[in-house]
Design a protein around this motif. Sequence first.
Motif, short mmCIF file in Angstrom:
data_model
loop_
_atom_site.label_atom_id
_atom_site.label_comp_id
_atom_site.label_asym_id
_atom_site.label_seq_id
_atom_site.Cartn_x
_atom_site.Cartn_y
_atom_site.Cartn_z
N LEU A 1 0.83 -1.20 0.00
CA LEU A 1 0.00 0.00 0.00
C LEU A 1 0.86 1.25 0.00
N MET A 2 1.90 1.26 0.81
CA MET A 2 2.79 2.42 0.86
C MET A 2 3.46 2.63 -0.50
N GLU A 3 3.87 1.55 -1.14
CA GLU A 3 4.49 1.66 -2.46
C GLU A 3 3.49 2.20 -3.48
N GLN A 4 2.25 1.72 -3.43
CA GLN A 4 1.22 2.20 -4.35
C GLN A 4 0.91 3.67 -4.11
N GLU A 5 0.83 4.07 -2.84
CA GLU A 5 0.58 5.48 -2.53
C GLU A 5 1.70 6.36 -3.06
N GLU A 6 2.93 5.87 -2.95
CA GLU A 6 4.08 6.62 -3.46
C GLU A 6 3.98 6.77 -4.98
N LYS A 7 3.66 5.67 -5.67
CA LYS A 7 3.51 5.72 -7.12
C LYS A 7 2.36 6.65 -7.52
N HIS A 8 1.25 6.56 -6.80
CA HIS A 8 0.10 7.41 -7.14
C HIS A 8 0.43 8.88 -6.89
N GLY A 9 1.19 9.15 -5.84
CA GLY A 9 1.61 10.52 -5.56
C GLY A 9 2.47 11.06 -6.68
N ALA A 10 3.41 10.25 -7.15
CA ALA A 10 4.28 10.66 -8.25
C ALA A 10 3.47 10.86 -9.52
N THR A 11 2.53 9.97 -9.77
CA THR A 11 1.68 10.09 -10.95
C THR A 11 0.83 11.35 -10.87
N ALA A 12 0.27 11.60 -9.70
CA ALA A 12 -0.56 12.81 -9.52
C ALA A 12 0.28 14.06 -9.75
N ALA A 13 1.50 14.07 -9.28
CA ALA A 13 2.38 15.23 -9.47
C ALA A 13 2.69 15.43 -10.95
N ARG A 14 2.93 14.34 -11.67
CA ARG A 14 3.19 14.45 -13.12
C ARG A 14 1.97 14.95 -13.86
N ILE A 15 0.81 14.45 -13.47
CA ILE A 15 -0.42 14.91 -14.12
C ILE A 15 -0.64 16.39 -13.85
N GLN A 16 -0.43 16.79 -12.61
CA GLN A 16 -0.60 18.19 -12.25
C GLN A 16 0.36 19.07 -13.05
N ALA A 17 1.61 18.62 -13.20
CA ALA A 17 2.58 19.38 -13.98
C ALA A 17 2.15 19.48 -15.44
N LEU A 18 1.61 18.39 -15.99
CA LEU A 18 1.13 18.43 -17.38
C LEU A 18 -0.06 19.37 -17.53
N VAL A 19 -0.96 19.34 -16.56
CA VAL A 19 -2.12 20.24 -16.60
C VAL A 19 -1.65 21.68 -16.55
N GLU A 20 -0.68 21.96 -15.68
CA GLU A 20 -0.16 23.33 -15.59
C GLU A 20 0.51 23.75 -16.89
N ARG A 21 1.28 22.83 -17.49
CA ARG A 21 1.91 23.16 -18.77
C ARG A 21 0.88 23.39 -19.86
N ALA A 22 -0.14 22.54 -19.86
CA ALA A 22 -1.19 22.70 -20.86
C ALA A 22 -1.94 24.01 -20.65
N SER A 23 -2.21 24.35 -19.41
CA SER A 23 -2.90 25.60 -19.11
C SER A 23 -2.06 26.79 -19.52
N ALA A 24 -0.76 26.72 -19.27
CA ALA A 24 0.14 27.82 -19.64
C ALA A 24 0.20 27.92 -21.16
N GLY A 25 0.16 26.81 -21.86
CA GLY A 25 0.20 26.82 -23.32
C GLY A 25 -1.06 27.44 -23.90
N VAL A 26 -2.21 27.20 -23.26
CA VAL A 26 -3.47 27.76 -23.73
C VAL A 26 -3.46 29.27 -23.55
N VAL A 27 -2.95 29.72 -22.44
CA VAL A 27 -2.89 31.15 -22.16
C VAL A 27 -1.96 31.86 -23.15
N ASN A 28 -0.83 31.23 -23.48
CA ASN A 28 0.14 31.83 -24.38
C ASN A 28 -0.30 31.74 -25.83
N ALA A 29 -1.18 30.84 -26.16
CA ALA A 29 -1.60 30.66 -27.54
C ALA A 29 -2.56 31.68 -27.94
#
Length: 76
Positions: free
Chosen positions: A48-76
């Motif tokens: 469970l701890m390993e899965q939570e760690e993986k999910h946390g890392a995945t959530a952080a990557r998704i959040q970073a992608l969303v932020e990049r996508a949002s920044a790209g929309v604003v700049n476009a």
Amino acid sequence: MLETSLNQLEQLVNDLMQKNTQLSEQNAAIAQELAQAKEDNDSLQLSLMEQEEKHGATAARIQALVERASAGVVNA
């Protein structure tokens, strides 16, 4: 009469000894099951701890992608 009482007492002692043996065997089996359950629990908690760690890392990557996508929309 004394012989009858002694025979009854002997039978009771034998019955108690058999019951004690049965209970000792059951106790040993339960102790073994408990040890296995504890081991399984430890393994599941680690998993469970390993899965939570993986999910946390995945959530952080998704959040970073969303932020990049949002920044790209604003700049476009």
